[in-house]
Motif scaffolding. Structure first.
Motif, PDB file in Angstrom:
ATOM      1  N   UNK A 147     -53.469 -25.126 -51.728  1.00  0.00           N
ATOM      2  CA  UNK A 147     -53.152 -23.823 -52.315  1.00  0.00           C
ATOM      3  C   UNK A 147     -54.387 -22.932 -52.347  1.00  0.00           C
ATOM      4  N   UNK A 148     -55.552 -23.544 -52.590  1.00  0.00           N
ATOM      5  CA  UNK A 148     -56.787 -22.762 -52.594  1.00  0.00           C
ATOM      6  C   UNK A 148     -57.073 -22.201 -51.205  1.00  0.00           C
ATOM      7  N   UNK A 149     -56.821 -23.024 -50.151  1.00  0.00           N
ATOM      8  CA  UNK A 149     -57.016 -22.550 -48.781  1.00  0.00           C
ATOM      9  C   UNK A 149     -56.093 -21.390 -48.478  1.00  0.00           C
ATOM     10  N   UNK A 150     -54.824 -21.519 -48.931  1.00  0.00           N
ATOM     11  CA  UNK A 150     -53.872 -20.432 -48.714  1.00  0.00           C
ATOM     12  C   UNK A 150     -54.317 -19.174 -49.441  1.00  0.00           C
ATOM     13  N   UNK A 151     -54.837 -19.389 -50.653  1.00  0.00           N
ATOM     14  CA  UNK A 151     -55.330 -18.245 -51.425  1.00  0.00           C
ATOM     15  C   UNK A 151     -56.496 -17.575 -50.721  1.00  0.00           C
ATOM     16  N   UNK A 152     -57.396 -18.406 -50.137  1.00  0.00           N
ATOM     17  CA  UNK A 152     -58.540 -17.855 -49.410  1.00  0.00           C
ATOM     18  C   UNK A 152     -58.086 -17.076 -48.192  1.00  0.00           C
ATOM     19  N   UNK A 153     -57.033 -17.613 -47.491  1.00  0.00           N
ATOM     20  CA  UNK A 153     -56.493 -16.901 -46.336  1.00  0.00           C
ATOM     21  C   UNK A 153     -55.951 -15.538 -46.744  1.00  0.00           C
ATOM     22  N   UNK A 154     -55.208 -15.518 -47.872  1.00  0.00           N
ATOM     23  CA  UNK A 154     -54.624 -14.261 -48.330  1.00  0.00           C
ATOM     24  C   UNK A 154     -55.714 -13.274 -48.726  1.00  0.00           C
ATOM     25  N   UNK A 155     -56.771 -13.798 -49.369  1.00  0.00           N
ATOM     26  CA  UNK A 155     -57.876 -12.924 -49.767  1.00  0.00           C
ATOM     27  C   UNK A 155     -58.582 -12.355 -48.556  1.00  0.00           C
ATOM     28  N   UNK A 156     -58.744 -13.191 -47.504  1.00  0.00           N
ATOM     29  CA  UNK A 156     -59.374 -12.705 -46.280  1.00  0.00           C
ATOM     30  C   UNK A 156     -58.536 -11.604 -45.652  1.00  0.00           C
ATOM     31  N   UNK A 157     -57.197 -11.792 -45.693  1.00  0.00           N
ATOM     32  CA  UNK A 157     -56.311 -10.767 -45.139  1.00  0.00           C
ATOM     33  C   UNK A 157     -56.426  -9.475 -45.921  1.00  0.00           C
ATOM     34  N   UNK A 158     -56.543  -9.590 -47.246  1.00  0.00           N
ATOM     35  CA  UNK A 158     -56.681  -8.395 -48.090  1.00  0.00           C
ATOM     36  C   UNK A 158     -57.982  -7.666 -47.795  1.00  0.00           C
ATOM     37  N   UNK A 159     -58.988  -8.381 -47.328  1.00  0.00           N
ATOM     38  CA  UNK A 159     -60.282  -7.776 -47.051  1.00  0.00           C
ATOM     39  C   UNK A 159     -60.394  -7.330 -45.594  1.00  0.00           C
ATOM     40  N   UNK A 160     -59.235  -7.130 -44.968  1.00  0.00           N
ATOM     41  CA  UNK A 160     -59.255  -6.670 -43.586  1.00  0.00           C
ATOM     42  C   UNK A 160     -59.471  -7.800 -42.614  1.00  0.00           C
ATOM     43  N   UNK A 161     -59.148  -9.034 -43.068  1.00  0.00           N
ATOM     44  CA  UNK A 161     -59.275 -10.213 -42.201  1.00  0.00           C
ATOM     45  C   UNK A 161     -60.676 -10.360 -41.650  1.00  0.00           C
ATOM     46  N   UNK A 162     -61.683 -10.082 -42.496  1.00  0.00           N
ATOM     47  CA  UNK A 162     -63.071 -10.211 -42.062  1.00  0.00           C
ATOM     48  C   UNK A 162     -63.520 -11.667 -42.066  1.00  0.00           C
ATOM     49  N   UNK A 163     -62.794 -12.532 -42.784  1.00  0.00           N
ATOM     50  CA  UNK A 163     -63.120 -13.953 -42.820  1.00  0.00           C
ATOM     51  C   UNK A 163     -61.855 -14.760 -42.571  1.00  0.00           C
ATOM     52  N   UNK A 164     -62.044 -15.941 -41.965  1.00  0.00           N
ATOM     53  CA  UNK A 164     -60.923 -16.826 -41.674  1.00  0.00           C
ATOM     54  C   UNK A 164     -61.271 -18.210 -42.196  1.00  0.00           C
ATOM     55  N   UNK A 165     -60.306 -18.893 -42.832  1.00  0.00           N
ATOM     56  CA  UNK A 165     -60.544 -20.207 -43.414  1.00  0.00           C
ATOM     57  C   UNK A 165     -59.865 -21.275 -42.568  1.00  0.00           C
ATOM     58  N   UNK A 166     -60.623 -22.308 -42.209  1.00  0.00           N
ATOM     59  CA  UNK A 166     -60.099 -23.445 -41.468  1.00  0.00           C
ATOM     60  C   UNK A 166     -60.396 -24.709 -42.266  1.00  0.00           C
ATOM     61  N   UNK A 167     -59.806 -25.798 -41.849  1.00  0.00           N
ATOM     62  CA  UNK A 167     -60.085 -27.092 -42.460  1.00  0.00           C
ATOM     63  C   UNK A 167     -60.682 -28.024 -41.417  1.00  0.00           C
ATOM     64  N   UNK A 168     -61.796 -28.661 -41.766  1.00  0.00           N
ATOM     65  CA  UNK A 168     -62.455 -29.586 -40.845  1.00  0.00           C
ATOM     66  C   UNK A 168     -61.548 -30.784 -40.594  1.00  0.00           C
ATOM     67  N   UNK A 169     -61.257 -31.121 -39.333  1.00  0.00           N
ATOM     68  CA  UNK A 169     -60.390 -32.269 -39.046  1.00  0.00           C
ATOM     69  C   UNK A 169     -61.057 -33.607 -39.320  1.00  0.00           C
ATOM     70  N   UNK A 170     -62.369 -33.618 -39.540  1.00  0.00           N
ATOM     71  CA  UNK A 170     -63.070 -34.883 -39.773  1.00  0.00           C
ATOM     72  C   UNK A 170     -63.183 -35.223 -41.253  1.00  0.00           C
ATOM     73  N   UNK A 171     -63.560 -34.220 -42.093  1.00  0.00           N
ATOM     74  CA  UNK A 171     -63.787 -34.516 -43.510  1.00  0.00           C
ATOM     75  C   UNK A 171     -62.877 -33.735 -44.443  1.00  0.00           C
ATOM     76  N   UNK A 172     -62.123 -32.775 -43.920  1.00  0.00           N
ATOM     77  CA  UNK A 172     -61.207 -32.019 -44.753  1.00  0.00           C
ATOM     78  C   UNK A 172     -61.833 -30.851 -45.483  1.00  0.00           C
ATOM     79  N   UNK A 173     -63.114 -30.613 -45.290  1.00  0.00           N
ATOM     80  CA  UNK A 173     -63.769 -29.491 -45.968  1.00  0.00           C
ATOM     81  C   UNK A 173     -63.300 -28.166 -45.373  1.00  0.00           C
ATOM     82  N   UNK A 174     -63.369 -27.120 -46.184  1.00  0.00           N
ATOM     83  CA  UNK A 174     -62.989 -25.797 -45.710  1.00  0.00           C
ATOM     84  C   UNK A 174     -64.155 -25.145 -44.972  1.00  0.00           C
TER      85      UNK A 174
END
Length: 370
Positions: free
Chosen positions: A65-92
């Motif tokens: 949910x936090x990742x989704x929230x970060x995605x939405x916040x990035x979209x609100x800021x003109x999509x200047x940032x994008x959030x991904x999840x590391x496939x090895x350790x799960x970190x954002x």
């Protein structure tokens, strides 16, 4: 957001593309593989989504949910940032919109951001790195140490560690062009007979036409990169270009384009017309003067190829606050950049030279007047 991680078939570790061997190496078990050896169903790059990876990492619903929230916040800021999840350790992993390959800040494994290079943003071709990090560091030190007035801090260990391998996006243009040119050429002959000088001017009408093939006109396709820096490392040998595969990005950074070829068309077509006109005019030889009456340049066929090219680059913040850039062609080692100048070194050498000249003048004066 989807990510890709290329795993070693033997131990499951991360595979990294090695420029020296042109194979994929595992830093954990030391295995290496050719491209066709890692494309079986069992060893193919694993394409995973944020939600699946978050569940596998045990981060739970709250992290998702936090990742989704970060995605939405990035979209609100003109999509200047994008959030991904590391496939090895799960970190954002937070990146900007043009980043296509990076490293996890926590486990330091290479992460390929697959959605950045799919669909219309899927590159047509790529030139893989041929110069590895050790060779790049040697090139860098050799280049910098020849510059006498560069600050010592510019080639210290912590600065060399900032040397980064990046695939930059470019548009490569190929065209077939028909050209026709009409011109007048003059031949002037001067001679003297007796006391008189004679001048004869003959005018010739000329027509030139032909088809010109123009290949590999390369333009950078990233707004945030410095144009002079990005194009200063050109040219590349496109005979070594390969069809794009995400695996080549593993172990390097990569950017996706944010400049479309339609934005470059007028500039490139202008260059093509000028080059074609110049080629036709250069076929006119042996005249005192040439005057072009008219020309007609027509593009018969053209093709734009979205291409990723390898560049080693490093930045340095000078004492004056200015950011200096150094870049090197990751295929042939051509270097380009503006280097900082240590004014203290310049002053010290100036004082030393002045002192030497002063001593020499004293000695000459003593010998001359005694």
């Amino acid at each position: 957001m989807s990510t890709i991680s290329i795993k070693c078939p033997n131990c499951g570790g991360e595979l990294i593309f090695d420029p020296k061997s042109q194979k994929y190496k595992c830093e954990y078990c030391g295995s290496d593989f050719a491209l066709d050896e890692i494309e079986t169903e069992d060893t193919k790059a694993q394409d995973t989504s944020d939600s699946a990876q978050t569940a596998e990492s045990g981060a739970g619903t709250e992290a998702f949910e936090q990742a989704a929230s970060d995605d939405a916040e990035a979209a609100d800021q003109g999509a200047s940032a994008v959030v991904y999840t590391c496939p090895s350790c799960g970190a954002q992993i937070v990146t900007d919109q043009t980043t296509a390959a990076t490293f996890c800040y926590y486990c330091h494994n290479p992460v390929l951001l697959s959605e950045q290079l799919t669909g219309e943003f899927h590159p047509d071709q790529i030139i893989p790195f041929e110069i590895d990090r050790k060779q790049a560091e040697d090139h860098f030190l050799d280049f910098v140490q020849k510059k006498k007035f560069v600050p010592n801090a510019f080639f210290q260990k912590n600065q060399i560690e900032k040397l980064t391998g990046i695939y930059f996006p470019y548009w490569v243009y190929n065209a077939e062009v028909d050209g026709a040119l009409s011109a007048e050429g003059s031949k002037i002959r001067v001679w003297v007979s007796g006391d008189e000088e004679f001048t004869e001017t003959r005018i010739f009408r000329m027509e030139r036409e032909g088809r010109v093939s123009l290949n590999e006109i390369t333009k950078h396709a990233l707004k945030k990169s410095d144009q002079v820096l990005a194009e200063g490392v050109l040219p590349y040998d496109f005979s070594k270009a390969e069809p794009f595969h995400m695996g080549y990005l593993s172990g390097f950074y990569a950017e996706k384009r944010d400049i479309e070829y339609c934005e470059l068309q007028d500039e490139v077509r202008g260059e093509v017309q000028k080059y074609t006109r110049d080629m036709l005019e250069d076929t006119i030889q042996g005249y005192t003067g040439v005057h072009v009456l008219s020309d007609h340049i027509r593009t018969v066929d053209e093709h734009w190829a979205y291409t990723l090219l390898p560049v080693w680059t490093v930045t340095y913040k000078g004492a004056n606050g200015k950011i200096y850039y150094y870049s090197m062609n990751g295929q042939n080692g051509k270097t380009f950049g503006e280097l900082p100048i240590d004014r203290k070194k310049v002053l010290s050498i100036g004082i030393l030279i002045g002192a030497i000249v002063f001593v020499i003048m004293l000695i000459v004066g003593y010998l001359f007047f005694t």
